[in-house]
Design an enzyme around this catalytic site. Structure first.
Site, PDB file in Angstrom:
ATOM      1  N   ASP A   1       0.881  -1.172   0.000  1.00 35.49           N
ATOM      2  CA  ASP A   1       0.000   0.000   0.000  1.00 35.49           C
ATOM      3  C   ASP A   1       0.921   1.224   0.000  1.00 35.49           C
ATOM      4  OD1 ASP A   1      -2.538   1.205   2.371  1.00 35.49           O
ATOM      5  OD2 ASP A   1      -1.501   2.196   0.725  1.00 35.49           O
ATOM      6  N   ILE A   2       0.889   2.003  -1.042  1.00 36.26           N
ATOM      7  CA  ILE A   2       1.830   3.128  -1.209  1.00 36.26           C
ATOM      8  C   ILE A   2       1.725   4.141  -0.071  1.00 36.26           C
ATOM      9  CG2 ILE A   2       0.357   4.683  -2.601  1.00 36.26           C
ATOM     10  CD1 ILE A   2       2.832   5.040  -4.475  1.00 36.26           C
TER      11      ILE A   2
ATOM     12  N   ASN B   1      -6.817  12.679 -10.879  1.00 38.55           N
ATOM     13  CA  ASN B   1      -7.569  13.079 -12.079  1.00 38.55           C
ATOM     14  C   ASN B   1      -7.354  14.577 -12.265  1.00 38.55           C
ATOM     15  OD1 ASN B   1      -9.671  14.583 -10.600  1.00 38.55           O
ATOM     16  ND2 ASN B   1     -10.217  12.555  -9.856  1.00 38.55           N
TER      17      ASN B   1
ATOM     18  N   ASP C   1      -5.773   7.274  -5.444  1.00 40.48           N
ATOM     19  CA  ASP C   1      -6.096   8.682  -5.128  1.00 40.48           C
ATOM     20  C   ASP C   1      -6.892   8.738  -3.824  1.00 40.48           C
ATOM     21  OD1 ASP C   1      -7.749  11.280  -7.161  1.00 40.48           O
ATOM     22  OD2 ASP C   1      -6.423  11.407  -5.417  1.00 40.48           O
TER      23      ASP C   1
ATOM     24  N   SER D   1      -2.579   4.904 -14.310  1.00 39.95           N
ATOM     25  CA  SER D   1      -3.537   4.706 -15.414  1.00 39.95           C
ATOM     26  C   SER D   1      -3.993   3.271 -15.620  1.00 39.95           C
ATOM     27  CB  SER D   1      -2.975   5.222 -16.758  1.00 39.95           C
ATOM     28  OG  SER D   1      -3.112   6.624 -16.831  1.00 39.95           O
ATOM     29  N   THR D   2      -3.481   2.315 -14.852  1.00 35.76           N
ATOM     30  CA  THR D   2      -3.827   0.893 -15.115  1.00 35.76           C
ATOM     31  C   THR D   2      -5.036   0.417 -14.328  1.00 35.76           C
ATOM     32  OG1 THR D   2      -2.390   0.042 -13.355  1.00 35.76           O
ATOM     33  CG2 THR D   2      -1.393   0.366 -15.547  1.00 35.76           C
TER      34      THR D   2
END
Ligand code: APR
Length: 165
Positions: free
Chosen positions: A8-9, A22, A32, A115-116
């Protein structure tokens, strides 16, 4: 050094974590949502004052309640089949995030697989673009982490990183 991890970043103890945001920079789901949840409400208040971010560009804020000192918000392209300059826009998102990190003297940085998720960019293609940009900047950081959220992504990054140049 480039490392590939599955984590988990928001939990990483690095100078900067990159957010797959976004264009509004007003939060969302996915990574995000996780970053805004972990950083606390101050992050949204600061993002509201930035006024958005074009696709492929990056903006930096403090990390607030996160361990990371900085959050670099970048906006990857939505995948529309590959005919709308998606690859260059994704490369720009990684490149602009790295340049902003250097401007703020961040020595360690962690990226999600931009973006994935919701934006639907094919994972293998995105990982290859990410690594080609990251490898060009490798020596300017103590560590660049590709922070995968699932084993499928981790295997893709590990395999691509192991391939001879
Ligand atoms: N740590 C690391 N990676 C994560 C985490 C996390 N806590 N949560 C999700 N991810 C991974 C996803 O599994 C995916 O591999 O981040 C990658 C990017 O997925 P998204 O978060 O969906 O981002 P993206 O595809 O770039 O779409 C951006 O989604 O959340 C909204 O506001 C965001 O509108 C924007 C869009």
């Amino acid at each position: 050094m480039i490392s590939v991890i599955q984590a988990d970043i928001t939990k990483l103890d690095v100078d900067a974590i990159v957010n797959a945001a976004n264009n509004s920079l007003l939060g969302g789901g996915g990574v995000d949502g996780a970053i805004h949840h972990a950083a606390g409400p101050e992050l949204l208040r600061v993002c509201q004052s930035i006024g958005g971010c074009p696709t492929g560009e990056a903006r930096i804020t403090a990390g607030f309640l996160l361990t990371a000192k900085w959050v670099i918000h970048t906006v990857g392209p939505v995948w529309h089949g590959g005919g709308q300059n998606e690859s260059d826009l994704l490369a720009n998102a990684y490149q602009n995030s790295l340049e902003l990190a250097l401007e703020y003297n961040a020595r360690s940085i962690a990226f999600p697989a931009i973006s994935t998720g919701v934006y639907g960019f094919p994972k293998e293609n995105a990982a290859s673009i990410a690594l080609s940009v990251i490898q060009r900047c490798e020596n300017r950081f103590s560590e660049i982490i590709c922070c995968c959220f699932c084993s499928e992504d981790r295997f893709i990054y590990e395999r691509l990183l192991a391939e001879p140049d």
